[in-house]
Design an enzyme around this catalytic site. Structure first.
Site, short mmCIF file in Angstrom:
data_model
loop_
_atom_site.label_atom_id
_atom_site.label_comp_id
_atom_site.label_asym_id
_atom_site.label_seq_id
_atom_site.Cartn_x
_atom_site.Cartn_y
_atom_site.Cartn_z
N GLN A 124 -10.11 -2.85 2.31
CA GLN A 124 -9.78 -3.46 3.64
C GLN A 124 -9.91 -2.29 4.72
O GLN A 124 -9.35 -2.76 5.93
CB GLN A 124 -8.56 -4.11 3.35
CG GLN A 124 -7.34 -2.92 3.29
CD GLN A 124 -6.00 -3.70 2.54
OE1 GLN A 124 -5.94 -4.26 1.55
NE2 GLN A 124 -4.96 -3.93 3.57
N LYS A 162 5.57 -9.53 9.32
CA LYS A 162 5.10 -8.63 10.48
C LYS A 162 3.71 -8.98 10.58
O LYS A 162 3.21 -8.83 11.67
CB LYS A 162 5.46 -7.41 10.09
CG LYS A 162 5.35 -6.60 11.56
CD LYS A 162 5.87 -5.02 11.37
CE LYS A 162 4.86 -4.27 10.64
NZ LYS A 162 3.37 -3.90 11.27
N GLY A 167 11.18 -2.79 5.43
CA GLY A 167 10.55 -4.06 5.26
C GLY A 167 9.87 -4.36 3.82
O GLY A 167 10.29 -5.30 3.48
N HIS A 168 9.46 -3.21 3.11
CA HIS A 168 9.14 -3.81 1.73
C HIS A 168 10.42 -3.80 0.94
O HIS A 168 10.21 -4.61 0.12
CB HIS A 168 8.31 -2.20 1.19
CG HIS A 168 7.20 -2.05 1.89
ND1 HIS A 168 6.86 -0.77 2.77
CD2 HIS A 168 5.93 -2.71 1.97
CE1 HIS A 168 5.68 -0.66 3.21
NE2 HIS A 168 5.03 -1.89 2.94
N HIS A 212 9.09 1.26 3.37
CA HIS A 212 10.25 1.39 4.50
C HIS A 212 10.92 0.19 4.07
O HIS A 212 10.80 -0.71 3.02
CB HIS A 212 9.62 1.40 5.59
CG HIS A 212 8.51 0.33 5.83
ND1 HIS A 212 8.87 -1.15 6.05
CD2 HIS A 212 7.12 0.28 6.10
CE1 HIS A 212 7.78 -1.73 6.30
NE2 HIS A 212 6.77 -0.96 6.41
N MET A 224 1.04 -1.23 -0.12
CA MET A 224 -0.04 -0.05 -0.10
C MET A 224 0.85 1.15 -0.05
O MET A 224 0.39 2.33 0.27
CB MET A 224 -1.08 -0.02 1.42
CG MET A 224 -1.91 -1.22 1.25
SD MET A 224 -3.60 -1.02 2.04
CE MET A 224 -2.81 -0.60 3.65
N GLY A 243 5.31 -9.81 3.94
CA GLY A 243 6.06 -9.91 5.25
C GLY A 243 5.56 -10.44 6.59
O GLY A 243 4.40 -10.25 6.75
N SER A 289 7.41 -0.25 10.09
CA SER A 289 5.93 -0.05 9.95
C SER A 289 5.73 1.50 9.21
O SER A 289 6.14 2.23 9.58
CB SER A 289 4.97 -0.30 11.18
OG SER A 289 3.74 0.15 10.73
N GLN A 349 -2.42 -12.23 7.97
CA GLN A 349 -2.37 -11.71 6.55
C GLN A 349 -1.63 -13.11 5.83
O GLN A 349 -2.11 -13.40 4.81
CB GLN A 349 -1.69 -10.30 6.20
CG GLN A 349 -1.83 -10.22 4.70
CD GLN A 349 -1.59 -8.92 4.39
OE1 GLN A 349 -2.42 -7.93 4.24
NE2 GLN A 349 -0.50 -8.35 3.86
O1 PAF Z 1 -0.23 -5.84 3.43
C1 PAF Z 1 -0.49 -4.88 2.79
O2 PAF Z 1 0.09 -3.68 2.60
C2 PAF Z 1 -1.95 -4.84 2.12
O3 PAF Z 1 -2.83 -5.57 3.07
C3 PAF Z 1 -1.81 -5.85 0.63
C4 PAF Z 1 -1.45 -7.13 0.94
C5 PAF Z 1 -0.97 -4.96 -0.10
C6 PAF Z 1 -3.46 -5.66 0.37
O4 PAF Z 1 -3.84 -4.35 -0.19
#
Ligand code: PAF
Length: 281
Positions: free
Chosen positions: A61, A149, A36-37, A34, A30, A147, A185, A153
């Site tokens: 969501q 974290k 983590g990504h 950072h 989203m 991830g 985060s 999910q």
């Molecule tokens: O983890 C996230 O950033 C979101 O939940 C995702 C997996 C991109 C879905 O919108």
């Protein structure tokens, strides 16, 4: 790096690469990237010919009283990070592109959601699996990177992939932490200076719990009590401290097998989550 806003254009680009035998690694996010990504992107870079990153703040969501409008966004910064990290395609669709009309069909998660963040955020994981299903169909990657974290999910995406027969390998990437242990985060920017110091108590209490277990304490109530005591020293409000089997997410009274200790702590403007996934053999 190519920036693509249309699903059809991305699908077409990737399709011709796949015909030429290229493997695709996909990192859905989203944005407000950072470390983590970046870690997810790095792993995808090593394991695939082509890396696709999506940035889409998915309205489906977020609950009505949640932070969809204020969720941090900075596409210029994200673009530079994506280029530096070696992304080939940045998919950056608008809400209208992803949801041209109110969806007639959405996905519903039937298990693993009445606990942890799912319990506090009704409908959240339905929104996650709906958008991830759409993204999987647009990108059709060999591998998708998530991830740990957000361990709930990851557990839900495991079920999505196996229940819907997506021919995709789920790659689970360990949490990236600040030097003092705080899990990275996008929401950490919302902590004030004092809260930032206090937030370290989250990872500290997870380490304390691990030490307790390593020293033979297997009673989950005792471990949870100690974590609660540590977190109560902060100004944060505890949303949950739970110990479950992983990835099934069923409550356990006694530590055994693979399990997760999960924490959510709410500060004035940021709700932080963290966890420890651990196995006793
Ligand atoms: O983890 C996230 O950033 C979101 O939940 C995702 C997996 C991109 C879905 O919108």
């Amino acid at each position: 790096m190519k920036i693509i806003k249309s699903s059809k254009a991305l699908y077409d680009e990737l399709n011709s690469l796949k015909i030429n035998g290229k493997s695709i690694g996909f990192v859905p996010t989203m944005g407000y990237l950072h470390e983590g990504h970046i870690e997810l992107i790095k792993q995808a870079r090593v394991q695939n010919d082509i890396v696709v990153l999506s940035i889409f703040v998915n309205p489906l969501q977020f609950g009505p009283n949640e932070d969809f409008d204020t969720y941090p966004r900075d596409i210029d910064r994200d673009e530079s990070i994506a280029v530096e990290s070696g992304v080939d395609f940045l998919f950056y669709p608008s809400v209208d592109e992803m949801y041209p009309s109110k969806p007639t069909v959405t996905a519903v998660v039937n298990d693993k959601t009445n606990v942890l963040c799912g319990k506090m955020r009704p409908g959240h994981f339905d929104g996650v699996v709906t958008v991830v299903t759409k993204l999987f169909n647009i990108v059709q990657p060999q591998r998708a990177y998530f991830g740990l974290k957000d361990a709930q999910q990851v557990a839900v995406i495991h079920s999505l992939i196996s229940d819907f027969n997506f021919p995709i390998e789920l790659v689970e990437v360990p949490t990236v932490r600040e030097k003092d242990g705080l899990a990275k985060s996008s929401r950490n920017v919302f902590l004030d200076a004092n809260e930032r110091i206090e937030a370290v108590e989250i990872s500290r209490s997870l380490n304390m719990a691990k030490n307790m277990i390593d020293n033979g304490q297997y009673n989950t109530s005792v471990i949870k009590d100690e974590i609660n005591k540590s977190l109560n020293k902060t100004s944060g409000k505890i949303d949950y401290v739970e110990i479950y089997s992983y990835p099934e997410l069923k409550e356990i009274n006694h530590i055994e097998g693979k399990f997760i200790i999960a924490i959510a702590l709410k500060f004035s403007k940021a709700r932080l989550i963290d966890n420890l996934i651990y196995s006793l053999n």
